[in-house]
Design an enzyme around this catalytic site. Structure first.
Site, PDB file in Angstrom:
ATOM      1  N   GLU A  40       0.850  -1.189   0.000  1.00 30.93           N
ATOM      2  CA  GLU A  40       0.000   0.000   0.000  1.00 30.93           C
ATOM      3  C   GLU A  40       0.887   1.240   0.000  1.00 30.93           C
ATOM      4  O   GLU A  40       1.878   1.289   0.755  1.00 30.93           O
ATOM      5  CB  GLU A  40      -0.875  -0.017   1.252  1.00 30.93           C
ATOM      6  CG  GLU A  40      -2.233   0.576   0.975  1.00 30.93           C
ATOM      7  CD  GLU A  40      -3.088   0.608   2.229  1.00 30.93           C
ATOM      8  OE1 GLU A  40      -3.727   1.633   2.463  1.00 30.93           O
ATOM      9  OE2 GLU A  40      -3.059  -0.395   2.959  1.00 30.93           O
ATOM     10  N   ASP A  75       8.089   6.541  -7.884  1.00 31.50           N
ATOM     11  CA  ASP A  75       6.723   7.002  -7.669  1.00 31.50           C
ATOM     12  C   ASP A  75       6.610   8.353  -8.357  1.00 31.50           C
ATOM     13  O   ASP A  75       7.532   9.168  -8.303  1.00 31.50           O
ATOM     14  CB  ASP A  75       6.405   7.117  -6.177  1.00 31.50           C
ATOM     15  CG  ASP A  75       4.903   7.250  -5.952  1.00 31.50           C
ATOM     16  OD1 ASP A  75       4.155   6.398  -6.470  1.00 31.50           O
ATOM     17  OD2 ASP A  75       4.477   8.201  -5.290  1.00 31.50           O
TER      18      ASP A  75
HETATM   19  P1  IMP Z   1       3.153   5.958 -10.888  1.00 29.97           P
HETATM   20  O1  IMP Z   1       3.761   6.272  -9.568  1.00 29.97           O
HETATM   21  O2  IMP Z   1       4.170   5.971 -12.001  1.00 29.97           O
HETATM   22  O3  IMP Z   1       2.329   4.716 -10.892  1.00 29.97           O
HETATM   23  O4  IMP Z   1       2.175   7.164 -11.249  1.00 29.97           O
HETATM   24  C1  IMP Z   1       1.055   7.502 -10.434  1.00 29.97           C
HETATM   25  C2  IMP Z   1       0.010   8.235 -11.251  1.00 29.97           C
HETATM   26  O5  IMP Z   1       0.553   9.501 -11.689  1.00 29.97           O
HETATM   27  C3  IMP Z   1      -0.420   7.540 -12.530  1.00 29.97           C
HETATM   28  O6  IMP Z   1      -1.468   6.626 -12.289  1.00 29.97           O
HETATM   29  C4  IMP Z   1      -0.880   8.709 -13.392  1.00 29.97           C
HETATM   30  O7  IMP Z   1      -2.171   9.112 -13.022  1.00 29.97           O
HETATM   31  C5  IMP Z   1       0.101   9.812 -12.996  1.00 29.97           C
HETATM   32  N1  IMP Z   1       1.277   9.814 -13.908  1.00 29.97           N
HETATM   33  C6  IMP Z   1       2.549   9.464 -13.583  1.00 29.97           C
HETATM   34  N2  IMP Z   1       3.363   9.579 -14.648  1.00 29.97           N
HETATM   35  C7  IMP Z   1       2.586  10.008 -15.661  1.00 29.97           C
HETATM   36  C8  IMP Z   1       2.865  10.301 -17.035  1.00 29.97           C
HETATM   37  O8  IMP Z   1       3.977  10.173 -17.556  1.00 29.97           O
HETATM   38  N3  IMP Z   1       1.816  10.736 -17.759  1.00 29.97           N
HETATM   39  C9  IMP Z   1       0.565  10.884 -17.253  1.00 29.97           C
HETATM   40  N4  IMP Z   1       0.253  10.588 -15.997  1.00 29.97           N
HETATM   41  C10 IMP Z   1       1.252  10.159 -15.197  1.00 29.97           C
END
Ligand code: IMP
Length: 199
Positions: A40, A75
């Site tokens: 989580e 993240d």
């Molecule tokens: P994660 O930590 O890479 O899983 O990103 C968390 C959330 O941030 C994702 O589910 C997207 O909503 C947003 N996000 C992160 N990177 C991108 C990107 O390169 N383009 C668009 N949304 C992003």
């Protein structure tokens, strides 16, 4: 060097394999090693969440007897100035209601609504990634990547994922979803963070 990337997102794995191409680094995902780690994300910052993911994967790897791997995790999220940096660490679940999962489209719709009265010059935002690498001996490296831009008024483009259709990178007039994967990789927050991490 063998690196477990604590994700099952194949798009992320593809981007990071491209970044380390030519270096003596082999990238494995959780599913490549049959690992199920999915902690989580309870952190208040991107760095805390990246560390939670890396440490959980490291613990599972140790438990299952894997040796000789470093673990990397990241993240990311979107920080909108008019929303005091939000949705930030809540980017993935921004439009969630009572724990009911939301789609990328729901998130974009909610953000466009929240910014409805905000004029273009004030719709500034940035994507941020914190990438963390923990070596087998426990030494830890952290790198940050940021991509600055503006939130558009409508979704445009079909490439990428998440907030890409409404994010217009600084110095361009098109959204991230209108760039090819290669063009996005060159400027992305994630690309910047992992290039620094593996430099
Ligand atoms: P994660 O930590 O890479 O899983 O990103 C968390 C959330 O941030 C994702 O589910 C997207 O909503 C947003 N996000 C992160 N990177 C991108 C990107 O390169 N383009 C668009 N949304 C992003």
């Amino acid at each position: 060097m063998k690196v477990l990337l604590a994700t099952n997102n194949q798009n992320k794995a593809r981007e990071i394999r491209n970044i380390v191409a030519g270096k003596d680094i082999e990238i494995f995902t959780l599913s490549d090693l049959n690992l199920a780690s999915d902690p989580e994300e309870t952190g208040q910052t991107f760095a805390e969440n990246a560390t939670i993911k890396a440490e959980a994967a490291l613990a599972e790897m140790k438990e299952k007897g894997f040796a000789g791997y470093a673990v990397a995790a990241d993240d990311s999220g979107l920080c909108v100035d008019a929303l005091e940096g939000g949705p930030g660490v809540y980017s993935a679940r921004y439009a969630e209601v009572n724990g009911k999962p939301c789609t990328y489209k729901d998130n974009n719709k909610k953000l466009l609504k929240a910014l409805k009265k905000i004029p273009m010059p004030e719709r500034t935002a940035h994507f941020e990634t914190v990438a963390v690498l923990i070596n087998e001996d426990g030494t830890r490296t952290e790198a940050v990547g940021q991509l600055f831009g503006t939130i558009g008024k409508h979704e445009r483009g079909h490439n990428g994922f998440g907030y890409d259709p409404i994010f217009i990178p600084e110095g361009t007039a098109i959204t991230l979803a209108e760039l090819s994967a290669e063009e996005k990789d060159e400027i992305s927050h994630r690309g910047q963070a992992f290039r620094k991490l593996f430099a």
